[in-house]
Structures are given as structure tokens and as C-alpha cells.
Design a protein around this motif. Structure first.
Motif, mmCIF file in Angstrom:
data_model
loop_
_atom_site.group_PDB
_atom_site.id
_atom_site.type_symbol
_atom_site.label_atom_id
_atom_site.label_comp_id
_atom_site.label_asym_id
_atom_site.label_seq_id
_atom_site.Cartn_x
_atom_site.Cartn_y
_atom_site.Cartn_z
ATOM 1 N N ILE A 14 0.868 -1.183 0.000
ATOM 2 C CA ILE A 14 0.000 0.000 0.000
ATOM 3 C C ILE A 14 0.899 1.225 0.000
ATOM 4 O O ILE A 14 1.907 1.261 0.679
ATOM 5 C CB ILE A 14 -0.978 0.001 1.200
ATOM 6 N N LEU A 48 -11.206 -6.016 2.142
ATOM 7 C CA LEU A 48 -10.055 -6.616 1.464
ATOM 8 C C LEU A 48 -8.744 -6.301 2.165
ATOM 9 O O LEU A 48 -7.768 -7.042 2.029
ATOM 10 C CB LEU A 48 -9.981 -6.113 0.021
ATOM 11 N N TRP A 69 -2.457 0.369 -4.210
ATOM 12 C CA TRP A 69 -2.235 -0.943 -3.604
ATOM 13 C C TRP A 69 -1.793 -1.869 -4.719
ATOM 14 O O TRP A 69 -2.573 -2.302 -5.541
ATOM 15 C CB TRP A 69 -3.506 -1.428 -2.948
ATOM 16 N N SER A 72 -3.222 -5.928 -4.859
ATOM 17 C CA SER A 72 -4.643 -6.073 -4.527
ATOM 18 C C SER A 72 -5.229 -7.387 -5.021
ATOM 19 O O SER A 72 -6.154 -7.918 -4.419
ATOM 20 C CB SER A 72 -5.451 -4.911 -5.108
ATOM 21 N N SER A 100 -9.070 -0.761 -10.037
ATOM 22 C CA SER A 100 -7.864 -1.519 -10.388
ATOM 23 C C SER A 100 -7.562 -1.368 -11.877
ATOM 24 O O SER A 100 -8.467 -1.270 -12.710
ATOM 25 C CB SER A 100 -8.017 -2.987 -10.014
ATOM 26 N N LEU A 106 -4.444 -1.268 -7.620
ATOM 27 C CA LEU A 106 -5.580 -0.452 -7.220
ATOM 28 C C LEU A 106 -5.124 0.984 -7.001
ATOM 29 O O LEU A 106 -4.183 1.235 -6.252
ATOM 30 C CB LEU A 106 -6.178 -1.015 -5.933
ATOM 31 N N ILE A 122 -10.290 -0.943 2.771
ATOM 32 C CA ILE A 122 -10.592 -1.115 1.359
ATOM 33 C C ILE A 122 -11.634 -2.225 1.292
ATOM 34 O O ILE A 122 -11.397 -3.328 1.774
ATOM 35 C CB ILE A 122 -9.332 -1.466 0.551
ATOM 36 N N ARG A 124 -14.698 -4.333 -0.917
ATOM 37 C CA ARG A 124 -15.382 -4.738 -2.149
ATOM 38 C C ARG A 124 -16.880 -4.729 -1.840
ATOM 39 O O ARG A 124 -17.334 -5.419 -0.928
ATOM 40 C CB ARG A 124 -14.952 -6.135 -2.562
#
Length: 125
Positions: A14, A48, A69, A72, A100, A106, A122, A124
Motif C-alpha cells: 500500500i 479486502l 495498492w 490487490s 484496479s 488499485l 478497502i 469490495r
């Protein structure tokens, strides 16, 4: 000490972009989301990743710091939600979205990112 525009918070790839004039040495570490001190039951979706940034509770100013990131594992064009913790408000702040690229990296979308050097989720949807 002047920092480079991109700061990497290893080991999970990250990174965040801070303005050149920032004279602090920000760091980030991966954490268990439940350890960030705010309820995660209100977060809908799959978490995530979670990180804690410092020096703790510093504002990033008028413009959020973008994030990247690299590991990812997301599919191209997949979009996720970012949340930044506000301990003053005892809440998760909507920190925008990230998408992404073709390599699964990402990147936060324009205007999205860290508003405070605190917790980052983060998610989803």
C-alpha cells in the motif's frame, strides 16, 4: 525532512501520495480491521485490507492523499470503496473509491484517499 511524493507502507504494497512540503515521516502498517477501534458491522461488503497510518490522527489537509495498492489481486476495472476512520466523529468516513488497472494495481480515483492518518479500509461492495 522533505518526503518523496510517494511513500510506501510495506509489507502489503500500500502506498500513498503526499505533497512535497509535508515534513513528517508518515508510515502505515497492515492491521486486523477489528483492531481499528470502530465498529465494522456497519461496513457492507467484503473488507479486502485494513491499515493504520501515522503519525496518528494528522489531517492530510484540503486534498486527500491518493493511495495505490500494488498487490490487490483485483480484476481490471474492479471498483472498491475506501473508508477512513475518524475518531473525533467515532465513525468511518467515505473516502471515495478506487479502481484496479490492467495489472491489478488499485489506484484511488480523483478526489479519493486518506483524509486523516488513521485507519483505512478497502472494501469490495
Amino acid at each position: 525532512m522533505l518526503l518523496e511524493p510517494l511513500h510506501n507502507a510495506q509489507p502489503l504494497g500500500i502506498a500513498f501520495a503526499a505533497p512535497d512540503h509535508i515534513n513528517i515521516a508518515p508510515v502505515g502498517i497492515p492491521v486486523d480491521p477489528a483492531e481499528l477501534g470502530l465498529p465494522i458491522t456497519e461496513i457492507s461488503g467484503t473488507i479486502l485490507g485494513a491499515w493504520l497510518f501515522g503519525p496518528f490522527d494528522q489531517s492530510t489537509g484540503d486534498t486527500p492523499w491518493s493511495i495505490r495498492w500494488e498487490t490487490s489481486g483485483l480484476s481490471e476495472s474492479e471498483q472498491v470503496q475506501l473508508y477512513n476512520s475518524s475518531y473525533d466523529d467515532h465513525a468511518w468516513l467515505d473516502a471515495g473509491t478506487a479502481t484496479s488497472d490492467e495489472d491489478g494495481v488499485l489506484n484511488s480515483n480523483e478526489g479519493a484517499g486518506l483524509q486523516y492518518l488513521t485507519g483505512l479500509l478497502i472494501v469490495r461492495p
